[in-house]
Design an enzyme around this catalytic site. Structure first.
Site, PDB file in Angstrom:
ATOM      1  N   ASP A 336     -96.011 -20.901 -41.294  1.00 12.33           N
ATOM      2  CA  ASP A 336     -96.929 -20.091 -41.331  1.00 12.33           C
ATOM      3  C   ASP A 336     -96.623 -19.202 -42.582  1.00 12.33           C
ATOM      4  O   ASP A 336     -95.482 -19.441 -43.078  1.00 12.33           O
ATOM      5  CB  ASP A 336     -96.821 -19.110 -40.304  1.00 12.33           C
ATOM      6  CG  ASP A 336     -97.903 -18.301 -40.266  1.00 12.33           C
ATOM      7  OD1 ASP A 336     -98.754 -18.597 -40.428  1.00 12.33           O
ATOM      8  OD2 ASP A 336     -97.756 -16.989 -39.617  1.00 12.33           O
ATOM      9  N   ASP A 529     -93.906 -16.267 -37.575  1.00 16.37           N
ATOM     10  CA  ASP A 529     -93.253 -15.112 -37.130  1.00 16.37           C
ATOM     11  C   ASP A 529     -93.683 -14.468 -35.884  1.00 16.37           C
ATOM     12  O   ASP A 529     -93.369 -13.232 -35.307  1.00 16.37           O
ATOM     13  CB  ASP A 529     -93.851 -13.808 -38.404  1.00 16.37           C
ATOM     14  CG  ASP A 529     -95.290 -13.812 -38.344  1.00 16.37           C
ATOM     15  OD1 ASP A 529     -95.915 -14.450 -37.658  1.00 16.37           O
ATOM     16  OD2 ASP A 529     -95.620 -12.945 -39.262  1.00 16.37           O
ATOM     17  N   ASP A 533     -99.537 -16.670 -33.856  1.00 18.28           N
ATOM     18  CA  ASP A 533     -99.154 -17.875 -33.706  1.00 18.28           C
ATOM     19  C   ASP A 533     -98.439 -18.609 -32.495  1.00 18.28           C
ATOM     20  O   ASP A 533     -97.933 -19.761 -32.588  1.00 18.28           O
ATOM     21  CB  ASP A 533     -98.687 -18.442 -35.278  1.00 18.28           C
ATOM     22  CG  ASP A 533     -97.375 -17.672 -35.519  1.00 18.28           C
ATOM     23  OD1 ASP A 533     -96.851 -16.991 -34.465  1.00 18.28           O
ATOM     24  OD2 ASP A 533     -96.885 -17.591 -36.719  1.00 18.28           O
TER      25      ASP A 533
HETATM   26  P1  ADP Z   1    -101.226 -16.063 -41.826  1.00 19.62           P
HETATM   27  O1  ADP Z   1    -101.589 -17.603 -41.656  1.00 19.62           O
HETATM   28  O2  ADP Z   1    -100.950 -15.938 -43.210  1.00 19.62           O
HETATM   29  O3  ADP Z   1    -100.249 -15.552 -41.116  1.00 19.62           O
HETATM   30  P2  ADP Z   1    -103.206 -14.761 -40.096  1.00 19.62           P
HETATM   31  O4  ADP Z   1    -103.634 -15.899 -39.150  1.00 19.62           O
HETATM   32  O5  ADP Z   1    -102.248 -13.851 -39.355  1.00 19.62           O
HETATM   33  O6  ADP Z   1    -102.488 -15.224 -41.185  1.00 19.62           O
HETATM   34  O7  ADP Z   1    -104.383 -14.147 -40.596  1.00 19.62           O
HETATM   35  C1  ADP Z   1    -105.138 -14.291 -41.507  1.00 19.62           C
HETATM   36  C2  ADP Z   1    -106.180 -13.820 -42.090  1.00 19.62           C
HETATM   37  O8  ADP Z   1    -106.852 -12.886 -41.484  1.00 19.62           O
HETATM   38  C3  ADP Z   1    -105.352 -12.713 -42.926  1.00 19.62           C
HETATM   39  O9  ADP Z   1    -105.102 -13.224 -44.333  1.00 19.62           O
HETATM   40  C4  ADP Z   1    -106.406 -11.423 -43.034  1.00 19.62           C
HETATM   41  O10 ADP Z   1    -107.416 -11.716 -44.184  1.00 19.62           O
HETATM   42  C5  ADP Z   1    -107.181 -11.709 -41.887  1.00 19.62           C
HETATM   43  N1  ADP Z   1    -106.277 -10.731 -40.960  1.00 19.62           N
HETATM   44  C6  ADP Z   1    -105.701 -11.070 -39.636  1.00 19.62           C
HETATM   45  N2  ADP Z   1    -105.379  -9.810 -38.909  1.00 19.62           N
HETATM   46  C7  ADP Z   1    -105.972  -8.881 -39.689  1.00 19.62           C
HETATM   47  C8  ADP Z   1    -105.920  -7.572 -39.756  1.00 19.62           C
HETATM   48  N3  ADP Z   1    -105.173  -6.863 -38.756  1.00 19.62           N
HETATM   49  N4  ADP Z   1    -106.183  -6.743 -40.490  1.00 19.62           N
HETATM   50  C9  ADP Z   1    -106.934  -7.108 -41.591  1.00 19.62           C
HETATM   51  N5  ADP Z   1    -107.132  -8.487 -41.692  1.00 19.62           N
HETATM   52  C10 ADP Z   1    -106.504  -9.280 -40.742  1.00 19.62           C
HETATM   53 MG    MG Z   2     -99.211 -14.984 -39.206  1.00 16.15          MG
END
Ligand code: ADP
Ligand code: MG
Length: 636
Positions: A336, A529, A533
């Site tokens: 991730d 993390d 996920d």
């Molecule tokens: P990653 O794969 O980088 O861990 P996530 O799946 O956690 O990312 O989130 C993907 C995208 O969704 C983030 O890059 C963001 O644009 C958006 N996102 C998710 N949760 C939030 C939040 N709490 N506030 C703002 N944007 C969010």
């Molecule tokens: Mg993440």
């Protein structure tokens, strides 16, 4: 040594003192006037002294219809030798077998203690602040929200927030990381770390059973109960093996003499038929002594146990031997992005297109995010630099992988990526900046966006190199972030493969696709993390959560928990598992090899009881010593 071990040691020593003169007499080295029946009776004293518990266990095994175990093998073999007139050998075998048992129980006890010393995080007491002053109490009597005082040199007994004082904490028992961590009022402290320099007053936030130290100890203690395939194999092996050797020994004792009498081959070597029978019976007894499987039965679980312990000393918690084994076969690692390869500390680099003042937009966004644990929301809260008042916020809805919807001061606020904007049919202006774009909509209209940027972890690139060096041939990054950000992170860490703009569900699909591309026998690990996920962590062959200290979700969902957030630990974990499995394999090959050779020698009449017991105890001791090497994994 425990009391029981000391008792066994004394029994062995006393039996040996009785045994040696009798053996010299029976071998004719010392001449004595005793008749041979008297020597026989005297031999029974050291025999029973050394082996009465083995005989008793063998008898109990027969009564409980679980006949075939090491005790049975030893009882039959030594009684057989004594009946055949080889008193000396019979007693010696029992004596040396007990020496082996003693060694093994000391070694196992020692490595168990080593492991709990490595995980020396169990707090013994807490200094609870009461009206009458500080009172020393059991940590599980402290209620949530109490104030405890932690003096320098003391272990932090419960998780909490510092209300007064500042200090450096040694978290090495939790993370394997030796750098101290500085804490100030307002910061969280975790149970199991050691307070080094200043007095801290801490308001507790968890009960003892829910605290980090208890959770980790639980995890480590339960790890040994999840068996690896090698261990399951040994259990099954022992179940069939012992009866098979017993039948083999019986066949040897009967078929050998029958063959000689019918064919006449080799008959000339014996004075009469009685001698033939007793010679082959003795060979069968020797055969039984050699075949005792204790080297394997002890050393394999011990290797895994030591491997789990060694890893936990490095801040790598592996939830079971099965996962330790699986790690060694990992050839694909999927990452991730946020919080795994990058720090997850986003810095706000710009606020654009907002009709409001920048600070006002940040304030609204940060309030909407006030309940989320996502790294983005943590960063927005700290960028807003003002006290967040949760009473201003209501109707919060988090859409995983997209963002947050909430009502702040009565206004509908949406904070998230372009997917969220599309879902709400809001026309958001694209942004030309690289970085993660957080769009904000107020009352259903687009109201600007915040550009935030994450930093790549210092060791991410090195971690990729060491994974490749460890034989992992496919490294893939998955992220919910935008293509441009993903591309930059991949380039900076030296990753060739990545997939961007994934929702948590897409990540599962991606991992399934990658799983189907793994060659048979090769496994896939996912490193995340633990924030949104969990489904992927459990779908992968091995789910690795990192930076898990203090994050319950990650500790629950993962198979392997890296206590700090150093990505180099992934390669370390794989190397530890490889070392451990190599040692297990060495022990299997070595003990079966030596045993097989000795069995052939015994069947041919070329091995006596002395050789048999030396092979048995010697192989066991060497295998156990080899197994203990699994504890030492510091410099892999
Ligand atoms: P990653 O794969 O980088 O861990 P996530 O799946 O956690 O990312 O989130 C993907 C995208 O969704 C983030 O890059 C963001 O644009 C958006 N996102 C998710 N949760 C939030 C939040 N709490 N506030 C703002 N944007 C969010
Ligand atoms: Mg993440």
């Amino acid at each position: 040594m425990t009391k029981k071990q000391k008792k066994l040691l004394w029994r062995i020593l006393a039996a040996a003192v009785l045994f040696v003169p009798l053996y010299l007499i029976s071998e004719g080295v010392v001449v004595s006037p005793l008749p041979s029946w008297a020597v026989f009776l005297l031999f029974l004293a050291p025999y029973l002294l050394a082996g009465h518990d083995i005989l008793r266990k063998a008898f109990l095994g027969i009564r409980n219809r679980q006949v075939f175990d090491e005790n049975f093998l030893m009882a039959i073999a030594t009684l057989g030798a004594i009946v055949l007139g080889e008193y000396g050998e019979g007693v010696a075998v029992m004596l040396l077998y007990q020496v082996g048992e003693l060694f093994q129980s000391v070694a196992v006890g020692k490595s168990r203690r080593n492991i709990s010393a490595l995980m020396d995080i169990r707090p013994d007491y807490a200094n609870l602040e009461t009206e009458a002053g500080a009172e020393r109490v059991d940590p599980d009597e402290v209620e949530i929200g109490s104030i405890i005082v932690v003096e320098p040199g003391e272990k932090i007994p419960l998780d909490g927030v510092v209300v007064e004082g500042s200090s450096s904490l040694n978290t090495s028992a939790l993370t394997g990381e030796s750098l101290p961590r500085d804490v100030q009022p307002g910061e969280t402290v975790l149970s199991g770390s050691v307070n080094m320099t200043g007095v801290l007053r801490v308001r507790t936030t968890t009960a003892f059973e829910e605290s980090t130290a208890s959770k980790i100890l639980d995890l480590v203690e339960n790890a040994a109960s999840r068996k690896s395939r090698s261990e399951a194999f040994i259990t099954r092996f022992a179940r069939y093996y012992t009866p098979v050797v017993c039948v083999g020994a019986l066949a040897l004792a009967v078929l050998g003499p029958v063959f000689i009498m019918f064919t006449g081959i080799g008959r000339a070597a014996y004075p009469g038929p009685g001698a033939i029978w007793s010679d082959w019976a003795l060979r069968a007894c020797t055969f039984l002594v050699i075949s005792c499987p204790c080297a394997l039965v002890i050393s394999i679980p011990l290797s895994f146990f030591a491997g789990l312990g060694g890893a936990s000393g490095q801040g790598i918690l592996i939830k079971g031997s099965n996962y330790l084994e699986a790690l060694s076969r990992v050839r694909t690692v999927v990452f991730d992005k946020t919080g795994t390869l990058t720090r997850g500390n986003f810095a706000v680099t710009g606020v654009h297109h907002s009709p409001l003042e920048d600070q006002k937009l940040l304030e609204l966004a940060a309030h909407a995010e006030c309940h989320s644990s996502h790294p983005i929301s943590r960063s927005l809260r700290s960028a807003c630099r003002q006290e967040i008042d949760p009473r201003r916020v209501s109707d919060v809805r988090e859409i995983s992988g997209e963002g947050i919807l909430a009502r702040v001061d009565g206004v509908e606020v949406a904070v998230g990526n372009e997917k969220l904007m599309r879902r709400l049919e809001i026309d958001a202006k694209p942004c030309s900046h690289t970085g993660t774009i957080v769009y904000v909509a107020l009352g259903g209209t687009y109201s600007g966006h915040i550009v935030i940027e994450d930093e790549i972890k210092e060791y991410s690139r090195e971690a990729m190199d060491s994974l490749r060096a460890a034989g992992v041939d496919r490294l893939v990054m998955l992220t919910g972030d935008a293509e441009s950000v993903a591309q930059k992170v991949a380039a900076d860490t030296g990753l060739r493969e990545y997939r961007a703009r994934l929702l948590p569900g897409d990540k599962v699909a991606c991992v399934e696709q990658l799983l189907s591309q793994c060659r048979s026998g090769q496994l896939l690990a996912f490193v995340g993390d633990g924030i949104n996920d969990a489904p992927v962590l459990s779908r992968a062959d091995v789910g690795i959560a990192m930076g898990a200290l203090g994050s319950d979700a990650a500790i629950e969902a993962a198979d392997v928990v890296l206590m700090d957030d150093d990505p180099r630990k992934i390669a370390r974990a794989i190397k530890i598992s490889r070392k451990c499995l190599r040692i297990v394999r060495e022990n299997i090959v070595f003990s079966l090899g030596v045993k097989g050779l000795c069995l052939v020698l015994a069947a041919l009449g070329l091995a006596n009881m002395w050789l048999a017991i030396a092979a048995d105890v010697g192989v066991m001791i060497l295998a156990v010593l080899n197994a203990i090497r699994c504890l030492f994994v510091k410099n892999l």
